[in-house]
Design an enzyme around this catalytic site. Structure first.
Site, PDB file in Angstrom:
ATOM      1  N   GLN A  31       0.827  -1.213   0.000  1.00 21.20           N
ATOM      2  CA  GLN A  31       0.000   0.000   0.000  1.00 21.20           C
ATOM      3  C   GLN A  31       0.859   1.260   0.000  1.00 21.20           C
ATOM      4  O   GLN A  31       2.064   1.207   0.220  1.00 21.20           O
ATOM      5  CB  GLN A  31      -0.896   0.001   1.240  1.00 21.20           C
ATOM      6  CG  GLN A  31      -0.123  -0.201   2.545  1.00 21.20           C
ATOM      7  CD  GLN A  31      -0.948  -0.866   3.638  1.00 21.20           C
ATOM      8  OE1 GLN A  31      -2.162  -0.864   3.582  1.00 21.20           O
ATOM      9  NE2 GLN A  31      -0.294  -1.459   4.622  1.00 21.20           N
ATOM     10  N   ASP A  86       0.700  -0.261  14.052  1.00 21.63           N
ATOM     11  CA  ASP A  86       1.119   0.983  14.725  1.00 21.63           C
ATOM     12  C   ASP A  86       1.435   0.757  16.200  1.00 21.63           C
ATOM     13  O   ASP A  86       2.104   1.565  16.822  1.00 21.63           O
ATOM     14  CB  ASP A  86       0.030   2.059  14.573  1.00 21.63           C
ATOM     15  CG  ASP A  86      -1.333   1.547  14.994  1.00 21.63           C
ATOM     16  OD1 ASP A  86      -1.564   1.352  16.200  1.00 21.63           O
ATOM     17  OD2 ASP A  86      -2.180   1.310  14.093  1.00 21.63           O
ATOM     18  N   GLU A 106       1.116  -8.531  11.634  1.00 21.22           N
ATOM     19  CA  GLU A 106       0.868  -7.413  10.712  1.00 21.22           C
ATOM     20  C   GLU A 106       1.431  -7.806   9.351  1.00 21.22           C
ATOM     21  O   GLU A 106       2.582  -8.230   9.255  1.00 21.22           O
ATOM     22  CB  GLU A 106       1.562  -6.153  11.273  1.00 21.22           C
ATOM     23  CG  GLU A 106       1.762  -5.018  10.290  1.00 21.22           C
ATOM     24  CD  GLU A 106       0.475  -4.395   9.759  1.00 21.22           C
ATOM     25  OE1 GLU A 106      -0.339  -3.901  10.558  1.00 21.22           O
ATOM     26  OE2 GLU A 106       0.291  -4.399   8.512  1.00 21.22           O
ATOM     27  N   ASP A 137       0.752 -13.006   7.259  1.00 20.48           N
ATOM     28  CA  ASP A 137      -0.662 -12.940   6.904  1.00 20.48           C
ATOM     29  C   ASP A 137      -1.509 -13.454   8.086  1.00 20.48           C
ATOM     30  O   ASP A 137      -1.370 -14.613   8.492  1.00 20.48           O
ATOM     31  CB  ASP A 137      -0.868 -13.814   5.656  1.00 20.48           C
ATOM     32  CG  ASP A 137      -2.333 -13.903   5.244  1.00 20.48           C
ATOM     33  OD1 ASP A 137      -3.172 -13.193   5.821  1.00 20.48           O
ATOM     34  OD2 ASP A 137      -2.630 -14.693   4.333  1.00 20.48           O
ATOM     35  N   GLY A 138      -2.377 -12.609   8.607  1.00 18.15           N
ATOM     36  CA  GLY A 138      -3.175 -12.962   9.782  1.00 18.15           C
ATOM     37  C   GLY A 138      -4.098 -14.140   9.537  1.00 18.15           C
ATOM     38  O   GLY A 138      -4.381 -14.926  10.451  1.00 18.15           O
ATOM     39  N   ASP A 155      -7.537  -5.626  14.282  1.00 19.40           N
ATOM     40  CA  ASP A 155      -7.363  -4.176  14.140  1.00 19.40           C
ATOM     41  C   ASP A 155      -6.957  -3.902  12.693  1.00 19.40           C
ATOM     42  O   ASP A 155      -5.817  -3.553  12.404  1.00 19.40           O
ATOM     43  CB  ASP A 155      -6.285  -3.707  15.127  1.00 19.40           C
ATOM     44  CG  ASP A 155      -6.073  -2.207  15.079  1.00 19.40           C
ATOM     45  OD1 ASP A 155      -6.862  -1.507  14.417  1.00 19.40           O
ATOM     46  OD2 ASP A 155      -5.100  -1.734  15.693  1.00 19.40           O
ATOM     47  N   SER A 156      -7.913  -4.065  11.789  1.00 16.07           N
ATOM     48  CA  SER A 156      -7.610  -4.034  10.355  1.00 16.07           C
ATOM     49  C   SER A 156      -7.859  -2.655   9.757  1.00 16.07           C
ATOM     50  O   SER A 156      -8.428  -1.773  10.393  1.00 16.07           O
ATOM     51  CB  SER A 156      -8.508  -5.038   9.630  1.00 16.07           C
ATOM     52  OG  SER A 156      -9.837  -4.557   9.626  1.00 16.07           O
ATOM     53  N   THR A 157      -7.490  -2.520   8.495  1.00 14.86           N
ATOM     54  CA  THR A 157      -7.879  -1.348   7.709  1.00 14.86           C
ATOM     55  C   THR A 157      -9.334  -1.560   7.237  1.00 14.86           C
ATOM     56  O   THR A 157      -9.979  -2.554   7.589  1.00 14.86           O
ATOM     57  CB  THR A 157      -6.972  -1.217   6.474  1.00 14.86           C
ATOM     58  OG1 THR A 157      -7.039  -2.439   5.746  1.00 14.86           O
ATOM     59  CG2 THR A 157      -5.527  -0.949   6.861  1.00 14.86           C
ATOM     60  N   PRO A 162      -5.779  -6.325   1.022  1.00 11.46           N
ATOM     61  CA  PRO A 162      -5.494  -7.531   1.810  1.00 11.46           C
ATOM     62  C   PRO A 162      -6.421  -7.706   3.011  1.00 11.46           C
ATOM     63  O   PRO A 162      -6.482  -8.787   3.590  1.00 11.46           O
ATOM     64  CB  PRO A 162      -4.037  -7.329   2.270  1.00 11.46           C
ATOM     65  CG  PRO A 162      -3.720  -5.889   2.070  1.00 11.46           C
ATOM     66  CD  PRO A 162      -4.661  -5.370   1.017  1.00 11.46           C
TER      67      PRO A 162
HETATM   68  N1  AG3 Z   1      -7.887   0.625  11.725  1.00  3.80           N
HETATM   69  C1  AG3 Z   1      -9.168   1.115  11.255  1.00  3.80           C
HETATM   70  C2  AG3 Z   1      -9.037   2.281  10.362  1.00  3.80           C
HETATM   71  C3  AG3 Z   1     -10.221   2.540   9.509  1.00  3.80           C
HETATM   72  C4  AG3 Z   1     -10.248   3.941   9.102  1.00  3.80           C
HETATM   73  N2  AG3 Z   1     -10.977   4.145   7.887  1.00  3.80           N
HETATM   74  C5  AG3 Z   1     -10.895   5.283   7.158  1.00  3.80           C
HETATM   75  N3  AG3 Z   1     -10.211   6.301   7.582  1.00  3.80           N
HETATM   76  N4  AG3 Z   1     -11.530   5.332   6.018  1.00  3.80           N
HETATM   77  C6  AG3 Z   1      -7.047   1.534  12.370  1.00  3.80           C
HETATM   78  C7  AG3 Z   1      -5.769   0.957  12.856  1.00  3.80           C
HETATM   79  C8  AG3 Z   1      -5.334   1.653  14.087  1.00  3.80           C
HETATM   80  N5  AG3 Z   1      -4.525   0.827  14.905  1.00  3.80           N
END
Ligand code: AG3
Length: 280
Positions: A31, A86, A106, A137-138, A155-157, A162
């Site tokens: 990314q 993070d 991660e 890979d989780g 704690d994903s995006t 992925p």
């Molecule tokens: N994980 C969730 C972030 C989602 C935010 N989405 C967005 N900004 N469109 C955050 C990871 C923090 N440890």
């Protein structure tokens, strides 16, 4: 010169911030990664143009994602965090004396490196001897660790790239198998304004796989709509009830989480409650 960064959150809406400096920017194998110093929210981690965390508001998210499952479990010792490179969720988990080991899995090692360098307030816990950072890979990790964890935190995006597989019923079923008998799962599940069908599907899957489940919410100003949900699945204990004494032991160590906030977070306004009743 005035520099601005804007995240397009949903169609027709952006969150735009004044930027003091671009501290870091790179394209990783997974990314686009940037760390910005913003006027209002301080240092900010951005992945593929989406704000992940900021120095000013990160505590609300990290306290909710970590302390709800860790206080609902009577004696959490082994913890898995998927994503969360993070280090914010790890930092909160280490506030629990019962926690003996945290595996942080991660997929993108560059997120961990950039956070160590630019977000030390979040990442410091990654160097604790109880923490094992794995760049992997989780999904494969949970499949290979049956019965290994008391608590698993996802704690994903957002569900793109992925992270898509981290919102699937097959993944939640694999998480269930990776938990111990009294295990608890918590996953971040996005905004009840903008991601309604995703929440309904995620909650529907978790509630059909786990004997107990719950949806809870909190305020994260830099995420789309500012209101955010978490989905909990539990094998034995009610995730909405902190175990006696566990929340009290965090007194003075949190800025958002308390025993009353834990319980209140599961009180759902009707427009959120209806997401639990089926697909929309
Ligand atoms: N994980 C969730 C972030 C989602 C935010 N989405 C967005 N900004 N469109 C955050 C990871 C923090 N440890």
């Amino acid at each position: 010169m005035r520099l601005r960064f804007a995240e397009p959150q949903v169609e027709g809406l952006e969150l735009s911030c004044e930027v003091r400096a671009v501290l870091h920017s790179e394209t990783t194998p997974y990314q686009q990664l940037a760390v910005l110093d913003t006027v209002t929210y301080g240092r900010m981690l951005v992945l593929n143009g989406a704000i992940q965390t900021t120095i000013v508001d990160e505590f609300t998210y990290h306290e909710l994602i970590a302390h709800v499952p860790l206080c609902a479990h009577p004696d959490p010792q082994r913890l898995l965090i998927i994503g969360g490179g993070d280090g914010g969720a790890v930092r909160e988990a280490l506030k629990h004396p019962s926690v003996q080991r945290v595996d942080l899995v991660e997929i993108d090692g560059r997120v961990v490196e950039a956070s160590r360098r630019f977000l030390p307030e979040l990442a410091a816990g990654l160097d604790d001897p109880r923490v094992n950072v794995l760049v992997a890979d989780g999904i494969a990790h949970v499949q290979g660790h049956q019965g290994a964890y008391d608590v698993i935190i996802v704690d994903s995006t957002d569900p793109v790239g992925p992270a898509i597989g981290l919102f699937s019923p097959e993944f939640y079923a694999a998480v269930r198998r990776a938990l111990t008998a009294e295990g608890i799962l918590v996953a971040q599940t996005e905004s009840p304004f903008f991601n309604r069908s995703l929440i309904a599907r995620a909650y529907g899957a978790v509630s059909s796989i786990f004997p107990r489940s719950g949806l809870y919410w909190g305020v994260i100003p830099t995420y789309p709509s500012g209101m955010w949900t978490f989905t909990a699945g539990s094998l034995a204990h009610d995730p909405s009830r902190p175990q006696a004494g566990r929340a009290a032991s965090l007194k003075g160590k949190t800025k958002y989480y308390t025993e009353a906030v834990h319980q209140a977070a599961f009180a759902l306004p009707p427009f959120v409650q209806e997401l639990l009743e089926g697909p929309c």
